[in-house]
Scaffold this active site. Structure first.
Site, PDB file in Angstrom:
ATOM      1  CG  HIS B   9      64.950  36.323  74.806  1.00 22.77           C
ATOM      2  ND1 HIS B   9      65.107  35.574  75.948  1.00 22.77           N
ATOM      3  CD2 HIS B   9      65.726  35.718  73.863  1.00 22.77           C
ATOM      4  CE1 HIS B   9      65.916  34.559  75.696  1.00 22.77           C
ATOM      5  NE2 HIS B   9      66.299  34.619  74.436  1.00 22.77           N
ATOM      6  CB  SER B  10      60.920  41.510  75.220  1.00 19.54           C
ATOM      7  OG  SER B  10      60.209  42.721  75.389  1.00 19.54           O
TER       8      SER B  10
END
Lengths: 208, 216
Positions: B9-10
């Site tokens: 997600h990052s």
């Protein structure tokens, strides 16, 4: 009464309008038990979809396929692949026919549910969109079996989806971000079940 | 050679994991794909698909992911991909390191995927003619990720079953995760037992790595 590609496109535009209208509500619901981006993500995806529908594909299946690919690549989060898969399976189910009737709509909803379950691995009672979609499909199939048209089938599906969504309130989430909260996830409406009910209601509202 | 894709997600997390794994496997294509494409947290289906294409040198790709929807996005991208792609449910950092090391050693798709998930081949029975040595872990951290990766990489091409024993437990020395699982600290003495055609060479390589303090 059967639905043409233009009618399906019109229904999808109606869904987009409803999703944008309920953006804040979905953000609030998701903030309570998730990461708060559900409303934003869906609104972005459906807005992108509306602009692509300036040119309407030639068949109902083509409209659903365009919806699928657009949602997958623009919604993000879990909702992108899940809604995308639902529309993609519905498109495959409908095939290349020029118009769809009540039975075809019920079959498409069944295919969408099967796709969502396969993609997300969620079962009934996990506090997800499956809890709205499963009763919706059962209701749609029942009405279609009785000879109901598109409007009746989608109307029954939307009614059942709303009740299914409401049933998620007391549930403890077992899937997705909300499952990290454990017992604390109880007492909240699941945002995915809510958006699923909204989508079906919007489709039903446009069906003739 | 098998390639890797790290989906997070990052963006920074994906890049960091790729950086750590890449240090242990310099020839492996490890492509990070993180974030929603507009600077936020999330996953981007199109970007993951492109990462898979870039990681594939024709032999296949193993995809690792961090949370929930990253798996769904990875699954969809894998289904759409041209080549052989396996999405593995593995601890992200350890899995990426273990997979990268196996890929560096020339392992196939199934083996690299299994390495990521920690599915370790059963420790083989070492016969009576085995070559044994007691080796002191001369570095300060013991068999942590990087030394374990060095050992596994050094032994991977050899025709030998190699077991490292410590504290009553045995680990397959070609598995990074198994070696790390021993929890052997710096200064500890471990037993290396090897059998097979290259047994002597295997023990020599471990001793040599220890003599170099595992590169620390």
């Amino acid at each position: 009464m059967a639905c043409t590609a233009e009618a399906v496109a019109e229904a999808v535009r109606a869904v987009a309008a409803v999703v944008v209208e309920h953006r804040e509500e979905l953000i609030r619901l998701d903030r309570e038990i998730g990461d708060g981006d559900h409303g934003e993500n869906l609104a972005r995806g459906f807005t992108a979809l509306v602009s692509k529908l300036d040119e309407v594909p030639s068949s109902p299946g083509g409209v659903l396929r365009l919806a699928a690919t657009t949602l997958i690549s623009t919604v993000g989060g879990a909702a992108g692949p899940l809604f995308g898969t639902a529309f993609l399976r519905a498109a495959t189910s409908v095939g290349d026919v020029a118009s769809v009737d009540g039975a075809a709509v019920a079959a498409a909803l069944r295919a969408a549910l099967d796709g969502v379950v396969a993609r997300g691995k969620a079962s009934l009672g996990d506090k997800t969109m499956v809890d709205a979609l499963t009763p919706a499909v059962a209701a749609a199939e029942s009405v279609a079996a009785g000879g109901g048209g598109v409007a009746e089938v989608l109307g029954a599906a939307a009614d059942a989806a709303e009740m299914g969504a409401d049933s998620t309130v007391p549930m403890v989430a077992r899937k997705g971000r909300a499952s990290y909260l454990g017992e604390r996830s109880a007492g909240h409406l699941d945002p995915g079940a809510r958006s699923t009910a909204l989508v079906l209601r919007a489709l039903a509202g446009r069906a003739r | 050679m098998i390639g890797l894709v790290v989906v997070s997600h990052s963006r920074r997390l994906a890049e960091g994991v790729a950086e750590v794994a890449g240090q242990m496997a310099p020839s492996v294509r490890i492509v990070p794909s993180g974030g929603d494409g507009s600077g936020g947290l999330g996953t981007d289906y199109v970007a993951v698909g492109e990462a898979i294409t870039r990681a594939d040198s024709g032999s296949g790709v193993v995809v690792l992911f961090d949370l929930g929807s990253a798996k769904m996005v990875a699954d969809m991208a894998a289904e759409e991909a041209e080549g052989s792609v396996v999405v593995v449910d593995a601890p992200l950092v350890e899995g990426a390191v273990a997979a990268a090391v196996r890929a560096q050693g020339g392992a196939g798709l199934a083996e690299v995927a299994a390495a990521a998930t920690g599915v370790v081949s059963p420790v083989s029975v070492v016969d009576g003619d085995a070559v044994r040595a007691e080796v002191e872990l001369t570095n300060s951290a013991g068999l942590h990720a990087r030394p374990a990766a060095l050992v596994a990489r050094a032994l991977d091409p050899l025709d030998a079953s190699v077991v490292v024993r410590f504290g009553g437990e045995s680990a397959d020395a070609k598995s990074v995760l198994a070696l790390m699982g021993l929890g052997a600290p710096g200064g500890a003495r471990v037993e290396v037992v090897a059998s097979g055609a290259d047994a002597a060479e295997a023990v020599r390589r471990v001793e040599e790595l220890a003599a170099r303090r595992f590169g620390d």
